[in-house]
Scaffold this active site. Structure first.
Site, PDB file in Angstrom:
ATOM      1  N   ARG A 138       0.475   3.727  -3.161  1.00 28.83           N
ATOM      2  CA  ARG A 138      -0.176   5.024  -2.882  1.00 28.83           C
ATOM      3  C   ARG A 138       0.849   6.136  -2.672  1.00 28.83           C
ATOM      4  NH1 ARG A 138      -5.825   3.742   0.206  1.00 28.83           N
ATOM      5  NH2 ARG A 138      -5.789   1.507  -0.080  1.00 28.83           N
TER       6      ARG A 138
ATOM      7  N   GLU B 137     -12.495   0.142  -9.893  1.00 28.68           N
ATOM      8  CA  GLU B 137     -12.132  -0.810 -10.955  1.00 28.68           C
ATOM      9  C   GLU B 137     -13.060  -0.825 -12.163  1.00 28.68           C
ATOM     10  OE1 GLU B 137     -12.201  -1.540  -7.694  1.00 28.68           O
ATOM     11  OE2 GLU B 137     -10.056  -1.680  -7.299  1.00 28.68           O
TER      12      GLU B 137
ATOM     13  N   ASP C  18      -4.690  -9.874  -8.315  1.00 29.54           N
ATOM     14  CA  ASP C  18      -4.932  -8.884  -9.391  1.00 29.54           C
ATOM     15  C   ASP C  18      -3.721  -8.132  -9.964  1.00 29.54           C
ATOM     16  OD1 ASP C  18      -4.756  -7.518  -6.953  1.00 29.54           O
ATOM     17  OD2 ASP C  18      -6.758  -6.642  -7.031  1.00 29.54           O
TER      18      ASP C  18
ATOM     19  N   GLU D  90       0.833  -1.210   0.000  1.00 26.26           N
ATOM     20  CA  GLU D  90       0.000   0.000   0.000  1.00 26.26           C
ATOM     21  C   GLU D  90       0.864   1.254   0.000  1.00 26.26           C
ATOM     22  OE1 GLU D  90      -3.125   0.021  -0.519  1.00 26.26           O
ATOM     23  OE2 GLU D  90      -3.918  -1.903   0.143  1.00 26.26           O
TER      24      GLU D  90
END
Ligand code: DMJ
Length: 613
Positions: A242, A505, A371, A238
């Site tokens: 980010r 998404e 993913d 993360e």
């Protein structure tokens, strides 16, 4: 002329010679007399000297040190302090002896880190080497031309401003915002840090929307407050997507050095996460101590494919900008290790143990846990100006196995991507999986056996299925997960899968499909989603997720996620902009929608790339 008598140095008599006078015996008496006289003179001089010495030499007794005076107040307190310190050291030593080995080790580690930190502070951050700025095309404007589209784009910009202003007012400096409680919010992915995740995540969206005052405000906060020496255990993945992604994109778009410097400083703090027996990083790392560990829930202490497999893009840029080969080496190592491993049915399981280098549970997913691993294989190839053919081949092989085992058509004709669990296909698709429509479209060009048309079609089918998952709800917002089972298609069954948390998404896929086909239905679907978000998620203190998209009277989850500003609103804005804003030939979006420029690798030698095995 008479020569004066010479006083002998040794007492040997030297005859004085007077011209015209011979030295015969009758002169001896006269000579003896003068000798006596001289002797007398010497004697009296000696006595005078001794006498003088006795009286005139300095009196040594006068120079003796006076006796020490009693201790002054200052000296006494110094002596007391030394005594007290000594006592304390003794006491500490006694306590240390009572501590366990592990406690002592942890203490030593903390001390070491502190010393290293202090040293670093003294040296100051090393200046980064100057490297050429890659070609930056289309960083602003993107006027869509027709007034109707422009109006829609303006509305999305206004939504961004509402989200930002609310965060600015109620959550400034916190990671996220509670738009109903009107205060700051955070989750365990950021540990107990307050690192302004929303500011960093939102910067590039503000920039491309031309919200310059807000961008400046964010930049100022970063300059003055963003500090990574915090005792917080954060998610490596993360923080990478980010923070590092956000800072790198802000640097490339604006050219402001501070973002590059902060990105590199933060990346250094993530490096200890790679100190595992295999080099597969821990999921979490303490930014201060460098101690890493994995999520308690992950299969047998495993690291997660979508986490350690989603570092490549940012790490290549970090090596490029910092000249430090470490970042590139870490991600090269991960790729090499994966290439050597057996894959059950050609599929990558989501779990890999960083101690043993063995797969955990055989669960494969194109949604959560898997993913962005696939996404980054494709994007590593694109970002390298298509020179990283190894990444492209790995992507093609992985997608081929996914198509064979995970992609199916429902009875109602909807193409879906299921989850593979120990040899069994679960006919369930997550909102997260919907990004794959865009990925298939993006990877169509360059696919093997000239299957470009096939993959563009697959992308369109996934977009359609995901749109159905929105359209079959009351709020016209998609659920977290939906089934294709027992007559139910594209709808959530379990209560805990009915929520919508402002995820991007589906809109991401609409945007990619729009760029590759210009089919107006993608703008129409995007506008439906915009209106639904504005109607059901907007509150006076920002935007909130909703707990049940099938209820006409939903409750809020009271979180404004940072990815709403980074991704959802950015993809919507791009959907209603001209293609000249961030063209896909020049920019590759990281998994948090932070655009990074293509690096023309034919002209660049990355430090460390020569050592590739
Ligand atoms: C984002 O943080 C990223 O897109 C990530 O890859 C997975 N999903 C969230 C938003 O849904």
């Amino acid at each position: 002329m008479t020569t004066p008598a010479l006083l002998p140095l040794s007492g040997r008599r030297i005859p004085t010679l007077t011209p015209g006078v011979s030295s015969f015996p009758h002169h001896r008496a006269t000579l003896r007399l003068s000798e006596k006289f001289i002797l007398l003179l010497i004697l009296s001089a000696f006595i005078t000297l001794c006498f003088g010495a006795f009286f005139f030499l300095p009196d040594s007794s006068k120079h003796k040190r006076p006796p020490l005076p009693p201790l002054s107040l200052g000296l006494r307190s110094l002596r007391d302090k030394i005594r007290a310190d000594h006592e304390r050291a003794l006491q500490e030593a006694k306590e240390k002896l009572r501590k366990s080995k592990d406690e002592l080790k942890a203490e030593i580690q903390t001390e070491k880190t502190k010393v290293a930190e202090d040293l670093k502070k003294k040296d100051g951050p090393k200046p980064l080497p100057p490297v050429p700025m890659p070609k930056l095309v289309g960083v602003n404007d993107g006027d869509p031309g027709d007034p109707d589209t422009k109006e829609k784009r303006d509305k999305i910009r206004e939504m961004m401003k509402h989200a930002w202003d609310s965060y600015r007012q109620y959550g400034w400096g916190h990671n996220e915002l509670k738009p109903l409680a009107k205060k700051g919010h955070s989750t365990n992915i950021f540990g107990n840090s307050q690192m302004g995740a929303t500011i960093v995540d939102a910067l590039d969206t503000l920039y491309i929307m031309g919200l310059h005052d807000e961008f400046k405000d964010g930049q100022e906060w970063i300059e003055q407050n963003l500090d990574f020496s915090v005792n917080a255990e954060v998610s490596v993945f993360e923080v990478n997507i980010r923070f590092i992604g956000g800072l790198l994109a802000a640097y490339y778009l604006s050219g402001q050095e501070v973002f590059k410097v902060k990105a590199v400083q933060l990346a250094e703090k993530l490096l200890p996460a790679f100190n595992t027996p295999t080099g597969i990083p821990w999921a979490m790392v303490n930014l201060k101590s460098g101690v890493g560990r994995n999520w308690g829930w992950a299969s047998a202490g495993s690291s997660i494919l979508a986490e350690f497999g989603t570092l490549h893009m940012e790490f290549v840029h970090l090596t490029y900008l910092s000249g430090n080969p470490a970042y590139y080496e870490k991600v090269r190592h991960i790729r090499k290790l994966l290439a050597k491993m057996d894959r059950p049915n050609g599929l990558y399981p989501n779990y890999l143990n960083p101690r043993t280098g063995r797969w955990g549970q055989h669960h494969t997913s194109v949604g959560g846990l898997g993913d962005s691993f696939y996404e980054y294989l494709l994007k590593a190839w694109l970002m390298s100006d298509k020179t990283d053919t190894e990444a492209r081949k790995t992507y093609d092989d992985a997608i081929e196995a996914i198509e064979r085992h995970l992609i199916r058509k429902s009875n109602g004709g909807l193409t879906f991507i299921g989850e593979w669990k120990n040899g069994h296909l679960e006919r369930k698709m997550g909102h997260l999986t919907c990004f794959a429509g865009g990925m298939f479209a993006l990877g169509a060009d360059g696919s093997p056996d000239d299957k470009a048309g096939h993959y563009l079609q697959l992308g369109a089918e996934i977009a359609h299925t995901c749109h159905e998952s929105y359209d079959r709800t009351v709020l016209k917002l998609g659920p977290e997960a939906f089934k294709f089972d027992s007559g139910l298609e594209a709808v959530a069954v379990r209560q805990n899968e009915k929520y919508y948390i402002l995820r991007p998404e589906v809109i991401e896929t609409y945007w990619y499909m729009w760029r590759f086909t210009h089919d107006p239905k993608y703008r129409q679907w995007g506008w439906e989603a915009t209106q639904a978000i504005d109607k059901y998620c907007r509150v006076s203190g920002g935007f909130s997720g909703v707990k049940d998209v099938y209820s006409s009277n939903p409750t809020y989850d009271d979180v404004q996620q940072s990815f709403f500003l980074a991704e959802t609103l950015k993809y919507l804005y791009l959907l209603f902009s001209g293609d000249d804003l961030l063209p896909l030939e020049n920019w590759v979006f990281n998994t948090e929608a932070h655009p990074l420029p293509v690096l023309h690798m034919a002209n660049i030698t990355l430090p460390g790339s020569q050592n590739q095995g």
